[in-house]
Design an enzyme around this catalytic site. Structure first.
Site, PDB file in Angstrom:
ATOM      1  N   HIS A  65       0.759  -1.259  -0.035  1.00  0.00           N
ATOM      2  CA  HIS A  65       0.206   0.006  -0.002  1.00  0.00           C
ATOM      3  C   HIS A  65       0.866   1.303   0.091  1.00  0.00           C
ATOM      4  CE1 HIS A  65       0.677  -0.898   4.333  1.00  0.00           C
ATOM      5  NE2 HIS A  65       1.031   0.420   4.489  1.00  0.00           N
ATOM      6  N   CYS A 220       2.147   0.243  16.049  1.00  0.00           N
ATOM      7  CA  CYS A 220       2.959  -0.184  15.463  1.00  0.00           C
ATOM      8  C   CYS A 220       3.731   0.745  14.785  1.00  0.00           C
ATOM      9  CB  CYS A 220       2.505  -1.338  14.517  1.00  0.00           C
ATOM     10  SG  CYS A 220       1.269  -0.718  13.088  1.00  0.00           S
TER      11      CYS A 220
END
Length: 712
Positions: A65, A220
């Site tokens: 992505h 994250c």
């Protein structure tokens, strides 16, 4: 977002063998659909994102992505591979590939697509349905969140508990309806509305047995996929365990804080994170389980059981309290990571924060020398004397600003080594220790030791059991006071002077290097610069050279020249190899080779990473040999360099510039010849002219040509 994906953006028989080829195949569908305007530009953006962190997820899933200026609207393409494609997941190749494209500036859209899809990918029924889909239209409908046999407007308002939900939008909607707010990025309840159940059944049961309440935070490095997958995994485990769970997802688009009342009412806390949890002190005094984000995805039930067990023990010991933050660099570490691994991470943290000061200060100093000559360091302070029309005044200004920036190198190095070990409480004693290292002339080595001492002292203080009434002032008053005093004492009276003596001896040794000794050092530095192409060994060699510039002498200037020369070789060699024997390289590698000319000339060693990732056994040894040749020749020629960066653009500041360029050229030719030779010996089927990827080699990221100088 009903048109996020359509049947023409689905390939149920994806034949690509590599992740680059898979991204190209799916991107071509986006171009055909008018969603992407420039195929190569978009693929470069996808590859640049892939180079930051692998996008493979456990369970056979790949989600490449990016945000790109070449995307006209948020778009998702889906491919299904029978053979599987390696996207870097620990459990093997991916058979379900989702290529996600968002326009530049479309952060909210990008995050919404990714986070919703990540949540839904935790549903085995959803991924199973995609693997079983026989038609592209059916797969597209599943991803859009439509029932296969119904129109979207015919969907029931509430799906049965055991029925698989389809599509990222459905996942986001169904998970958010029970929560306290409507936003996907904010906290959400895993089982019942938090903190007070409103259902009649819950109201009747609450007096008899109040549910166990947990608050959690997930995060994250990219703040997208793993953040939300961990939240989803914890939510499902909480439902199974009949536990009330509210999750704060600290994603890349920000986060909505947990309600303080929820935290106060919580019986325990789960932190599943690979980066620092923001405002962690909110959870002080609560039973805490602190793990990496992947643990939140892979073993959520164990984490819930562990926090319940800790809560059952009673009051939280100081050593377990969240008021004692885990260092950000330790949060993603596995429990099996040894001390050497963590030590390297802590040191790399300090070096990475120091590098921008090196780039800014060093290049300003180099520019000052270029304008005002080597006597610019004798100029009076520009605060007292500055003439707008004199180049000498501007040169003095650049030199004095650059020198000021250089003065921060050792304190910043020490401060952020301590930060890597002990989080924010380590910053104050780390900076103090680094400043003391400069005061006692302990230099770069003193900064390293000061940072490690500061981190160790803070961690020791944090383990002391203190009364709850003092916990609030520990990070603000007590820890900075005690740790700074301790580190100052150690640096001034215990270790500072021996390190200063060692630094002086090392400086004298470098100054006296000549002949074979200098050549051997140059060879060693060249090998280090080219072994991991911007990794830890590369950074250690570079930091060693830059540390010598703080107190320049002929030896340290030779070291700086050898390090920069060797660091230029790998990308230049790959560029030359793709030029003279292009048929040995894939089309993507040949395109990267064009950019590698500029990257190598600019001393950005990372320009060779795409080639090394694709073929490490041939590229890395070739680069190391060429780097060793260049480093040794630079030392043998007596080349010197006063600038810490710049490549060929600071040639005027290089002593023996023609011999220096000859050393770089010799190493480049040697590396290019070796890599061409080794690639010529491989199996003929490994690659053919014009192919997108070699069949027998590992995949590689196609990096963007836009790289920052601060990579070193």
């Amino acid at each position: 977002m009903s048109e996020l994906i359509s049947a023409d953006l689905v390939d149920l028989d994806l034949s690509a063998a590599t992740k680059d080829a898979a991204a190209r195949s799916l991107a071509e569908r986006m171009v055909a659909a008018g969603r992407v305007t420039d195929l190569e530009g978009f693929l470069a953006d996808v590859a640049a994102r892939e180079a930051q962190m692998p996008t493979g997820l456990d369970g056979g899933i790949g989600i490449p992505h990016c945000r790109s200026a070449h995307v006209t609207e948020p778009t998702l393409a889906f491919g299904r591979s029978a053979a599987g494609i390696d996207f870097g997941a620990a459990d093997g190749p991916a058979d379900l590939i989702f290529l996600i494209a968002a326009p530049t500036g479309g952060d909210a859209d990008h995050l919404s697509i990714l986070s919703s899809l990540a949540r839904q990918l935790m549903d085995e029924a959803f991924t199973g349905a995609l693997r079983a889909a026989a038609e592209p239209a059916r797969a597209a409908a599943l991803i859009r969140g439509e029932q296969p046999d119904q129109q979207p407007e015919q969907q029931p308002e509430e799906e049965p508990e055991g029925e698989p939900q389809s599509g990222p939008q459905a996942a986001s909607r169904s998970e958010l309806e029970p929560g306290p707010g409507p936003e996907a990025d904010g906290p959400r309840s895993a089982d019942a509305p938090a903190p007070e159940p409103t259902a009649p059944e819950a109201a009747q049961e609450a007096p008899a047995s109040a549910p166990f309440r947990i608050v959690a935070v997930t995060s994250c490095p990219t703040g997208i996929a793993h953040t939300y997958m961990a939240a989803e995994s914890l939510a499902k485990a909480a439902r199974a365990a009949e536990v009330e769970l509210t999750v704060e997802t600290q994603g890349s688009a920000g986060f909505q804080r947990l309600d303080p009342q929820l935290i106060a009412a919580a019986d325990g806390v789960i932190l599943a994170h690979d980066v620092e949890v923001r405002d962690r002190e909110r959870f002080a005094g609560k039973p805490l389980v602190d793990v990496g984000v992947k643990a939140g995805i892979n073993r959520p039930a164990e984490l819930i059981a562990e926090v319940r067990e800790k809560a059952a023990r009673g009051p939280v010991p100081a050593a377990d309290a969240p008021a004692r933050p885990t260092a950000p660099m330790d949060q993603g570490a596995e429990t099996t990571d040894g001390f050497a691994t963590r030590l390297r991470t802590w040191l790399m943290t300090g070096v990475s924060y120091m590098v921008p000061f090196v780039a800014a200060g060093g290049l300003l100093i180099a520019l000052a020398f270029a304008i005002g000559g080597y006597t610019v360091d004798k100029a009076p302070s520009v605060a007292d004397h500055f003439l707008w029309t004199e180049s000498a005044s501007w040169a003095a200004l650049f030199f004095q600003v650059g020198s000021t920036a250089f003065g921060f190198l050792v304190p910043v190095l020490a401060g952020f080594i301590a930060y890597g070990m002990a989080d924010r409480p380590g910053l104050v004693p780390g900076f103090v220790g680094g400043a003391v290292a400069l005061t006692v002339n302990a230099g770069f080595l003193g900064g390293l030791i000061a940072g490690l001492l500061a981190g160790a002292v803070v961690r020791a203080i944090q383990r002391v059991d203190v009364p709850p009434v003092l916990r609030g002032i520990m990070p603000v008053v007590v820890i900075p006071l005690l740790s700074s005093a301790a580190v100052g004492f150690l640096m001034f009276l215990v270790v500072g002077k021996p390190i200063a003596a060692l630094q002086k001896a090392l400086t004298g040794w470098l100054s006296g290097l000549s002949g074979a000794n200098a050549v051997i050092l140059g060879v060693l530095l060249g090998l280090m610069m080219c072994f991991d192409l911007g990794g830890p060994l590369n950074k250690v060699a570079y930091a060693f050279a830059v540390g010598g510039l703080a107190n320049p002498n002929p030896g340290s200037l030779k070291v700086m020249a050898a390090v920069m020369a060797a660091g230029m070789v790998p990308p230049l060699a790959m560029a030359l190899a793709t030029t003279v024997r292009g048929r040995l390289f894939t089309r993507a590698e040949r395109e990267n080779g064009k950019a590698a000319w500029v990257l190598g000339a600019s001393f950005i060693t990372e320009g060779a990473i795409p080639f090394a990732a694709a073929d490490p056994l041939r590229v890395i040894p070739s680069a190391m040999v060429g780097g060793a040749v260049t480093g040794g020749l630079s030392m043998a020629f007596g080349c010197t360099l006063r600038a810490p960066h710049g490549g060929v653009f600071v040639v005027p500041l290089i002593g023996q510039p023609l011999l220096y360029l000859l050393a770089v050229a010799a190493g480049t030719v040697v590396s290019a010849a070796l890599v061409v030779l080794l690639k010529s010996l491989r199996a003929p089927a490994a690659g053919t002219p014009g192919t997108d990827a070699p069949a027998a080699d590992a995949t590689h990221p196609q990096v963007s040509t836009h790289r920052e100088v601060t990579t070193h």
